[in-house]
Structure formats: C-alpha cells, structure tokens
Motif scaffolding. Structure first.
Motif, short mmCIF file in Angstrom:
data_model
loop_
_atom_site.label_atom_id
_atom_site.label_comp_id
_atom_site.label_asym_id
_atom_site.label_seq_id
_atom_site.Cartn_x
_atom_site.Cartn_y
_atom_site.Cartn_z
N THR A 288 34.66 41.89 28.32
CA THR A 288 35.13 42.11 29.70
C THR A 288 36.31 41.54 30.13
OG1 THR A 288 33.40 39.97 30.02
CG2 THR A 288 32.68 42.43 30.42
N ILE A 290 39.08 40.77 33.20
CA ILE A 290 39.19 40.68 34.61
C ILE A 290 40.62 39.99 35.08
CG2 ILE A 290 38.45 39.55 36.88
CD1 ILE A 290 35.94 38.75 35.09
N TYR A 292 43.33 39.85 38.56
CA TYR A 292 43.35 39.80 39.91
C TYR A 292 44.69 39.97 40.58
CZ TYR A 292 45.19 35.01 40.26
OH TYR A 292 45.89 33.98 40.33
N LEU A 301 40.19 42.58 42.62
CA LEU A 301 39.91 42.32 40.91
C LEU A 301 39.82 43.74 40.22
CD1 LEU A 301 36.97 39.95 40.79
CD2 LEU A 301 39.48 39.38 40.97
N VAL A 303 38.12 45.22 36.92
CA VAL A 303 37.27 44.39 35.72
C VAL A 303 37.10 45.55 34.95
CG1 VAL A 303 34.99 43.52 35.36
CG2 VAL A 303 36.08 42.83 37.50
N TYR A 304 37.36 45.22 33.62
CA TYR A 304 37.38 46.36 32.49
C TYR A 304 35.95 45.85 31.54
CZ TYR A 304 42.07 47.57 33.40
OH TYR A 304 43.09 48.00 34.09
N LEU A 345 28.41 47.46 37.98
CA LEU A 345 29.00 45.91 38.61
C LEU A 345 28.36 45.96 39.84
CD1 LEU A 345 30.51 43.77 37.36
CD2 LEU A 345 32.56 44.81 38.62
N LEU A 384 29.87 37.86 39.68
CA LEU A 384 29.77 39.17 39.05
C LEU A 384 28.67 39.41 38.04
CD1 LEU A 384 33.68 39.76 38.54
CD2 LEU A 384 32.19 40.55 40.47
#
Length: 406
Positions: A288, A290, A292, A301, A303-304, A345, A384
C-alpha cells in the motif's frame, strides 16, 4: 535392496547441479581420489557410490544422509531410511546444518530427542503440502547500489565466493562453486505482459535484468509473490520468461518453493517468474502506497494497492513526486490478498470523499489505478481501512496531522 543399489537409486533423484553439490560436500572432508586416474569431482553416480561403500563401509548410508541433510533434501533422506532411526553423529537440534522454522505447526510437538523422527517429519510435511521446502542455508549479502539520477532505477552489484547466497534487497539467490560477480536492476513488465497473456501466463514475480561479469552460477532462484497453496501441479503452472536477442523463451523451472522458482545452469538477460493465467492466487505481500499533496488548505491523498513489484513501485514514486506529491510511509497489509478481487477503502472522517468506490487487485505494469481521498480542512487524525469486497478488513492505518502539511 542392496546398499549400493539403494544409494544409486537415491542419488539418481538429484539434478546435475545438486549432484555437483553432493560431490563438493564430500570433497572437503576427504580430498581423496577415487583411483589413480579419476578424481571425485569428475566421477559419475556409480563411481561415487562405489567409492563411498569402499571408504565408509557400513556407515556409507549414514554419511550419505548427512550430506543430503546439509543440502536441504530430507525427502531423499526419508527415501533412504528404512526405519526412523537417527543419523549418527548429528544431533536433533543441529540436524546436520539444516534450519527449520520452529514456529511452523508441523514442528511444534516434535520430540527434540528424535533426529530420525525429524527427518521423516520434514519429508512428510513436504509431501502432504505438495511443496518443495528449502531448508538450505543462504548467506545474505548486501549489494552495492548505484543510481544515476534521483528518478532513475538503481543498479545493484554483488560479488561472492563459492557457496549459496541471497541478495538482501531482492531476495535473489544463487549457488556457485567459484567466485562470481554480477549486477541486476528491476525492469517494468510493460511491453511484455500482453505477449505473456497471449501465451497463457501472467507475471508472478519481479522482472530482473541480470548480467554476470565473472564466474558461472550453477543455480539461480528468482523470487515470486504467489501463495503456492492456491496452485496445484507447481512445475507445470510456473515458468520463467527469458527475453533473449532472438525473442522470448519460456523456461521450465526445476523447483518451486514458497518464495522462489529455481533454474539450473541458467543463462542471463531479462528474467521473470510467470504463472498460468488460469489461476487467481493470493499474494504473499501486497504493497500500500500513500502520497499526499502538501501546502494545501485541504488534504488530498493518492492510495495505491499493488503487487510487490519494485519496478512498479519506482514508477509510481517517479510519477507522484514529479507532480509535487510526497509519500506517507505506512505498514503494508499483513495478510495475503487475492488477485482479481475487489477492495474498498474507507476513512473514519465523515467528510471524506473517496473515488473510485472499488479497485480490483491485478498487476498493471504502468499507470495503475488508485484511490483518491479528499478531506476538506482536516483538523484531527483519522484512520484508513481497506476491506475486501464482501469480507473483513484486510488493512488498517492511522494518519496523524503531523504526517501531512496543510
């Protein structure tokens, strides 16, 4: 079955590379010639067995067991053992140099006073789970890293003496009987995935460009990210892509373990592990990421959720930082996530807006999808949470206000 016949039949199960290692493990202890014209290094299986029977007499089977244990082949030790008797000269705690995970459920109730029982238990555990356990010891080496520019992919260089080694960065393993020097870099699957899918395969590990400058490797183990309990007939469903000057070659693997696939006497260029496209396995360690956007009155953000592909991770970093985004480092999911499955998410802030509502976990070589999280005027920490569609939470993290700059 006579002892000589039993030993020959057992050693015939070794690959050419493994038989060379078997002889190498005899050589340091004996340093003797089989006869006046033939040394142990050049001997075939029958010659080695005849020599061991003459040299060790009634102890020849036990000596063979000890060498096979050092090689991480308890399956062949079990094959040799007519009973569960222990190996002489080798304590259960040491198991002749074999390491194993004491936390593994298969070993929790093991009586440490029964080495022969351990040999059988290791072999039974391998057969029951239909996987090749690798109990050999690999010496970890830290590579030298060279980077041309801040956004260029690094090149990793390693040197070793004879032995079994593992790169501490990539997990790449190699076995050699002489000094070797090589370098590698992670490459994108972009440009290769479509061709592989047309041949019925998908990426199952990082694509690596490997160049050997000194020496020869007898064996190389490429890392993979697949939970192999989801895949039957491992040798038939795994392969390695070898990109040569003449085109793509799909190579059969010699062995599949929980973390690696093995090639013996390999040739090098672009190499990467593949899996039959029919399977949608769980992945051992997803990432994961992140990012910003700093210095804004709001918080945005990206988020992958991606497979653990270093080249893809580097590509995302390059794209995000070139757009002015900064990374927030958080732990990765601790459990295996299933490919081709949807994930949602959520944020603990009521004013958070998250798009898209769901992302499917798949390998994308470039421009992967991501969750965009938008929170106006964030004034406190929040959480999250990643959920597998129709299932439980698979990842959770806390974002504190000090970790982003409004």
């Amino acid at each position: 079955m006579e002892t000589t016949e039993q030993l020959v039949e057992t050693l015939n199960q070794l690959s050419v590379t493994d038989f060379k290692e078997f002889k190498a493990l005899i050589q340091p202890e004996t340093n003797l010639e089989l006869d006046s014209s033939s040394c142990l290094k050049e001997a075939n299986i029958q010659d080695v067995v005849n020599w061991m029977v003459e040299r060790f007499k009634e102890e020849c089977v036990e000596e063979t067991k000890k060498i096979l244990l050092k090689m991480g082949r308890p399956d062949l030790v079990q094959r040799l053992a007519a009973t569960d008797s222990g190996v002489k000269g080798c304590s259960a705690s040491e198991t002749c140099g074999v390491s194993y995970r004491e936390g593994d459920a298969a070993f929790r109730d093991f009586d440490a006073g029964q080495t022969g029982g351990l040999i059988k238990l290791l072999g039974d555990h391998m057969i029951k789970n239909k996987v090749a356990k690798d109990y050999r010891r690999w010496i970890k080496l830290k590579p030298e890293v060279k980077v041309k520019g801040p956004r260029d992919a690094p090149t990793y260089s390693l040197r070793s003496e004879a032995g079994r080694f593992e790169c501490s960065v990539s997990g790449l393993r190699w076995f050699c009987q002489e000094k070797v020097a090589f370098r590698y870099r992670f490459c994108s699957w972009d440009g290769h995935m479509e061709r592989m899918e047309s041949r019925g395969y998908r990426p199952a590990g990082p694509l690596m460009d490997i160049t050997v400058s000194t020496g020869t490797m007898l064996e190389v183990q490429l890392p993979h990210w697949v939970y192999i309990e989801d895949v039957p007939e491992l040798l038939d469903n795994f392969a390695v892509l070898h990109v040569t000057d003449y085109g793509d070659v799909l190579e059969k693997v010699a062995q599949v373990t929980e973390t690696h696939v093995t090639l013996t006497e390999p040739a090098f260029s672009l190499l990467g592990c593949l899996l039959n496209i029919f399977f949608s396995p769980r992945i051992n360690c997803c990432n994961t990421l992140i990012y910003y956007q700093p210095n804004k009155p709001f918080l945005k953000l990206h988020v992958y959720l991606i497979l653990p592909d270093p080249a893809l991770k580097q590509s995302i970093y390059k794209d995000e930082t070139s757009g002015g985004y900064e990374a927030i480092k958080k732990p990765h999911p601790d459990q295996r996530l299933k490919m081709d499955c949807g994930f949602t998410l959520k944020a603990s802030v009521e004013t958070a807006h998250i798009q898209p509502p769901q992302i499917t976990l798949r390998h994308v070589s470039q421009d992967p999808n991501f969750y965009e999280v938008f929170i106006e005027n964030p004034d406190r920490r929040f959480n999250l949470e990643l959920l597998q569609t129709g299932s439980e939470t698979v990842w959770f993290c806390e974002i504190r206000k000090g970790q982003f700059v409004p």
